[in-house]
Motif scaffolding. Structure first.
Motif, short mmCIF file in Angstrom:
data_model
loop_
_atom_site.label_atom_id
_atom_site.label_comp_id
_atom_site.label_asym_id
_atom_site.label_seq_id
_atom_site.Cartn_x
_atom_site.Cartn_y
_atom_site.Cartn_z
N LEU A 194 0.83 -1.20 0.00
CA LEU A 194 0.00 0.00 0.00
C LEU A 194 0.87 1.25 0.00
N ARG A 195 1.91 1.24 0.82
CA ARG A 195 2.81 2.40 0.90
C ARG A 195 3.76 2.49 -0.29
N GLU A 196 4.39 1.38 -0.64
CA GLU A 196 5.45 1.42 -1.64
C GLU A 196 4.91 1.55 -3.06
N LEU A 197 3.68 1.08 -3.30
CA LEU A 197 3.12 1.11 -4.64
C LEU A 197 1.96 2.09 -4.76
N TYR A 198 0.87 1.80 -4.09
CA TYR A 198 -0.40 2.46 -4.40
C TYR A 198 -0.51 3.86 -3.82
N LEU A 199 0.04 4.09 -2.64
CA LEU A 199 0.04 5.44 -2.08
C LEU A 199 1.17 6.30 -2.63
N ALA A 200 2.21 5.65 -3.14
CA ALA A 200 3.44 6.37 -3.51
C ALA A 200 3.21 7.50 -4.51
N TRP B 98 9.27 4.29 7.33
CA TRP B 98 10.20 4.04 6.23
C TRP B 98 11.58 3.70 6.80
N ALA B 99 12.18 2.64 6.27
CA ALA B 99 13.47 2.18 6.78
C ALA B 99 14.47 2.06 5.64
N LEU B 100 15.61 2.68 5.81
CA LEU B 100 16.70 2.57 4.83
C LEU B 100 17.32 1.18 4.93
N ILE B 101 17.51 0.52 3.80
CA ILE B 101 18.15 -0.79 3.77
C ILE B 101 19.59 -0.60 3.34
N PRO B 102 20.55 -0.68 4.25
CA PRO B 102 21.95 -0.45 3.88
C PRO B 102 22.50 -1.59 3.05
N GLY B 103 23.64 -1.34 2.40
CA GLY B 103 24.32 -2.36 1.62
C GLY B 103 24.69 -1.88 0.24
N GLY B 104 25.11 -2.80 -0.60
CA GLY B 104 25.52 -2.46 -1.95
C GLY B 104 24.35 -2.48 -2.93
N TYR B 105 24.37 -1.51 -3.84
CA TYR B 105 23.35 -1.42 -4.89
C TYR B 105 24.03 -1.19 -6.22
N GLU B 106 23.59 -1.94 -7.23
CA GLU B 106 24.02 -1.63 -8.59
C GLU B 106 23.12 -0.53 -9.13
N VAL B 107 23.74 0.56 -9.54
CA VAL B 107 23.02 1.62 -10.23
C VAL B 107 23.15 1.31 -11.71
N GLN B 108 22.05 0.90 -12.34
CA GLN B 108 22.06 0.40 -13.72
C GLN B 108 21.39 1.40 -14.65
N ALA B 109 22.06 1.73 -15.74
CA ALA B 109 21.49 2.66 -16.72
C ALA B 109 21.29 1.95 -18.05
N GLY B 110 20.16 2.25 -18.70
CA GLY B 110 19.92 1.61 -19.97
C GLY B 110 18.68 2.12 -20.66
N ARG B 111 18.23 1.33 -21.64
CA ARG B 111 17.13 1.74 -22.52
C ARG B 111 15.79 1.15 -22.09
N ALA C 32 14.25 5.74 -2.67
CA ALA C 32 14.51 4.62 -3.56
C ALA C 32 15.27 3.50 -2.87
N PHE C 33 15.93 3.81 -1.76
CA PHE C 33 16.70 2.80 -1.02
C PHE C 33 15.94 2.32 0.22
N GLU C 34 14.68 2.75 0.37
CA GLU C 34 13.93 2.43 1.57
C GLU C 34 12.79 1.46 1.29
N ILE C 35 12.35 0.79 2.36
CA ILE C 35 11.12 0.00 2.30
C ILE C 35 10.22 0.47 3.44
N ASP D 221 20.04 -9.08 -1.29
CA ASP D 221 18.77 -8.60 -0.77
C ASP D 221 18.32 -9.40 0.45
N THR D 222 17.98 -8.69 1.50
CA THR D 222 17.46 -9.32 2.72
C THR D 222 16.06 -8.81 3.04
N ALA D 223 15.46 -8.07 2.13
CA ALA D 223 14.18 -7.43 2.43
C ALA D 223 13.06 -7.87 1.49
N ASP D 224 13.24 -8.98 0.77
CA ASP D 224 12.22 -9.48 -0.15
C ASP D 224 11.78 -8.37 -1.10
N ARG D 225 12.76 -7.83 -1.81
CA ARG D 225 12.49 -6.76 -2.75
C ARG D 225 12.57 -7.25 -4.19
#
Length: 823
Positions: free
Chosen positions: A185-191, A796-809, A785-788, A752-756
């Motif tokens: 509800l928070r991450e999708l529909y209310l966002a 809202w909680a920040l999920i620390p760790g490594g993230y690939e920032v991916q750019a493309g088409r 963008a880094f929170e769930i 990923d440890t947050a079922d994302r």
């Protein structure tokens, strides 16, 4: 020397002046006036209160145009491309320009508040109003919606962001209880709503019909009062969707300010009685009135209050902007051997086919309907752009064998009479459709006196053969052609639970007649008004319907094939119909109606340069997509769609769109498709996994992924650097033409440890470059963008760790990546 007054200082002073005017006005009102103001006075407006200098506030449907208070083709509106098309531009600034045009249209029609934008999500491709919403992705939806709201309010016109919340399908929409866990509800529909409230400060929100987790939205204290007003700081008004409010005290305590349409609503006299009996507090009424007066002050109709906008944007050319948005929205999903753009020349020949090429479907059905002054069809656009003799046209396949409003070849007017036969008034009926609600009646006509409406005029057929005539609506009908009565009968109310069924009714065949091409016939449809005493508003709604001669489908396809066989290029336009995509029902499948698939395959078999134009607002199955040279998605392209199509096909403009939603191969592949409640409940059991997030989780491959779209040039992604706050991407136009690219940035957690989801859209930016030119673009990355949403403490909680920032088409075509560490 005093410091100069800044723009921010001036805005603060004006806000203070508006609030003072609101409080002064509120203090002068008695309970009856307050309650009347919250109930509305008719279908589209709130009452004027001259004693406090308050003019009547007028609302009108959008989102692709401004209909005004009259639902008739006699009051035309600019018709922009559908919301899916606007989102396909991936350009919030273009959305803002669209909003400014709509504000200009609203002012022209005396409208203060536009009932738009729709920012529900594409949870299922079967959703009936899929075309009226932007995307399956909440971030893209929020960005486009923010641009739209900013643009409308730049012009001093209010918006009502809708439908708050989880109104993502039409089945049992008045009663369904959507069961949505707090995290999705928070991450999708209310966002999207949250982003728009934060970044555009809308002046209004519309509460949806449905329930969410057991509470109907017009009474949802937690979502409307605690979240929307409390956490987010929303200070505008909340209006019900039309007929959505069900309880006087429930709505008031739940945060609903205005119950529409009026005057017979749960507010008004019922609200006065509730306060007098002690069931409701007048202080709560005051809060609702305060918010309505604040809206009135902002739009400039409250005496003593400075309007929020006094310097209007520059005038906008509606036709030009509609054409620009259309071509920027078209998504080229396939282009084998550079089939497009076409190369105009002396030997260029194009065989065009498809019923929608001649009778374009430029907008969706239901409350999104407006009536443009003109429509440029694909046939019109290509005829104007190509040399004489270069274009041939065949129907090929007609997607509809259903009755439609009497428009082509009909010239009609309405004569309104009392029971004693007196003529009360007249009006033109350009589209064969009458929809008069509340005070929207011809001059001199009242609901109390009105007994019959005769729709009369003439019809000049464009084809010889057997024509079918019908009616839509409730009440008595007498259909006469050239003095001969072909039908005399009555249509009653069916068993539908949708109250709008009583307003619109269902199409019914009434007669068949042989007509000759070009030979004019006189026609009359006498309607005896059907009254529903329990209806919350008085309305007159009926249509004269028509269906032209039916032809052998195989013969139609054969004619198109013969034309395509000798042409340099074949262009086939396929489409849905209003009975497939519209408000009030969900789709049953994703197939194109009629024999359109057969037409495409037959044409492609004889012409290797077959281009298919897909004229739909939502995804459809394209089983022949690998058999044709090119596939161009044009959505519902608005009034200038045919001109924009000619621009793109002939290379005067590049198709600028990227998919705002995933297109499947087949419905059976779609990970989330259900729209049908069970025992009144629809469970969103997929959680945060909808759209491309669900496709990647399922390991399934769609026909065309989210973000996909080809242009007329090529791009090389050269470098990327990133921090948790920003990604910087350099890319080069390696083709021979100038071009526009949408750089898309996704985040993918390394562990990923947050079922994302495997990845999600975190940012995007359009760029333009000349051939050989390199450009660099910076794409901001939000902390969100880094929170769930952590359902335990509810924050809202920040999920620390490594993230690939991916750019493309697209989500499936990622060219570069850079790992960042978030702590």
């Amino acid at each position: 020397m005093a410091a100069p007054i800044t723009r921010a200082d001036r805005a603060t002073q004006e806000d203070r002046a508006r609030e003072e005017a609101v409080e002064t006005a509120l203090g002068k009102l008695d309970l009856e006036a307050k309650a009347r103001l919250l109930a509305g006075q008719d279908m589209w407006s709130l009452p004027a209160l001259p004693g406090i200098g308050l003019a009547s506030l007028v609302m009108s449907d959008g989102p692709i145009g401004v209909r005004g208070v009259r639902w008739t083709a006699d009051d035309p509106s600019v018709a922009l491309p559908s919301p899916t098309a606007l989102a396909a531009t991936w350009d919030p600034e273009l959305a803002r320009r669209a909003g400014r045009l709509l504000a200009q249209e609203a002012r022209r029609k005396g409208v203060h508040v536009l009932l738009a934008p729709t920012v529900n999500l594409h949870r299922s491709p079967l959703g009936g109003r899929h075309f009226e919403t932007y995307s399956e992705d909440p971030y893209l939806t929020g960005e486009i919606g923010t641009g739209y709201v900013l643009g409308v309010q730049d012009g001093g016109v209010g918006t009502t962001v809708k439908h708050f919340v989880a109104n993502d399908a039409e089945t049992d929409r008045f009663t369904v209880d959507n069961i949505v866990a707090p995290r999705p509800l928070r991450e999708l529909y209310l966002a999207p709503f949250e982003a728009i409230v934060a970044n555009a400060h809308p002046w209004g929100i519309m509460a949806a019909y449905n329930q969410v987790n057991g509470a109907t939205m017009t009474e949802h204290r937690y979502l409307q009062n605690d979240v929307l007003r409390g956490e987010w700081g929303f200070d505008g008004y909340i209006v019900s969707d039309w007929l959505a409010a069900r309880s006087t005290t429930g709505a008031l305590l739940g945060g609903l300010d205005v119950a529409m349409p009026g005057p017979r609503t749960v507010y008004g006299e019922a609200l006065v009685a509730a306060v007098r009996s002690g069931d409701a507090e007048e202080t709560a009424v005051d809060e609702a009135v305060r918010r309505v007066l604040r809206l009135a002050a902002r739009v400039g109709i409250l005496a003593g209050a400075p309007a929020a906008v006094t310097e209007l944007p520059a005038p906008v050319d509606g036709d030009a902007l509609a054409r620009e948005i259309a071509r920027r929205s078209f998504v080229l999903v396939r282009n084998e051997n550079a089939a497009l753009p076409l190369t105009p020349g002396a030997d260029t020949t194009v065989a065009l086919s498809g019923a929608a090429a001649r009778d374009a479907r430029v907008l969706g059905g239901g409350s999104a309907t407006v009536f443009p002054a003109h429509i440029v069809s694909p046939l019109d656009g290509l005829t104007a752009a190509l040399p004489d003799g270069a274009l041939s046209y065949s129907v090929g396949a007609d997607p509809s064998d259903e009755l439609a409003p009497a428009e082509k070849g009909f010239t009609l007017r309405a004569i309104c009479r009392a029971a004693d036969g007196r003529v009360l008034g007249t009006a033109s009926v350009p589209g064969g459709r009458i929809q008069w609600a509340g005070a929207d009646l011809p001059e001199g006509v009242s609901h109390d006196e009105l007994h019959t409406v005769e729709m009369t005029g003439h019809f000049t057929p464009r084809e010889s053969g057997e024509h079918i005539l019908g009616t839509q609506g409730l009440g008595g009908f007498v259909l006469t052609v050239d003095g001969e009565v072909l039908f005399d009968g009555t249509e009653g109310l069916g068993a539908s639970s949708d109250p709008f069924e009583a307003f619109f009714g269902s199409p019914v065949e009434r007669a068949r007649a042989e007509f000759t091409e070009g030979r004019r016939v006189e026609i009359s449809l006498l309607h005896t008004v059907h009254r529903i005493e329990s209806a919350p508003i008085s309305a007159v709604a009926f249509s004269l319907l028509h269906l032209g001669p039916r032809h052998d489908p195989d013969e139609l396809i054969a004619e198109a094939v013969e034309a395509a066989r000798t042409a340099a290029t074949a262009v086939v336009v396929v489409a849905t119909t209003e009975s497939v995509e519209s408000e009030g029902f969900d789709r049953e499948n994703l197939r194109l109606p009629g024999r359109q698939d057969d037409l495409v395959r037959a044409v492609a078999a004889v012409n290797p340069r077959t281009v298919v134009v897909v004229n739909t607002g939502s995804p459809v199955e394209l089983p022949w997509r690998e058999e044709v040279a090119a596939v161009l998605l044009t959505w519902f392209p608005g009034q200038e769609g045919g001109a924009a199509l000619a621009d793109v096909l002939l290379g005067a403009a590049e198709p600028g769109g990227r998919l705002p939603t995933t297109w499947p191969v087949a419905l059976s592949d779609v990970p989330v498709s259900d729209t049908t409640p069970v025992d009144g409940e629809l469970h969103y059991d997929e959680g945060v996994f909808i759209g491309y997030r669900a496709w990647e989780r399922a390991g399934a491959t769609p026909a065309y992924p989210f973000g996909h779209g080809l242009g007329y040039t090529d791009w090389e992604y050269e470098t990327i650097t990133a921090t948790p706050q920003e990604a910087t991407v350099r890319l080069r136009n390696t083709g021979a033409r100038p071009g526009r690219e949408v750089v898309q940035v996704y985040l993918a957690p390394v562990a990923d440890t947050a079922d994302r989801p495997a990845r999600w859209l975190a940012g995007f930016a359009p760029v333009e470059a000349a051939p050989g030119e390199s450009v660099e673009v910076r794409v901001p990355l939000r902390r969100r963008a880094f929170e769930i949403w952590d359902e335990g403490p509810g924050l809202w909680a920040l999920i620390p760790g490594g993230y690939e920032v991916q750019a493309g088409r697209s989500v499936a075509d990622r060219r570069l990546s850079h790992v960042v560490e978030v702590v």
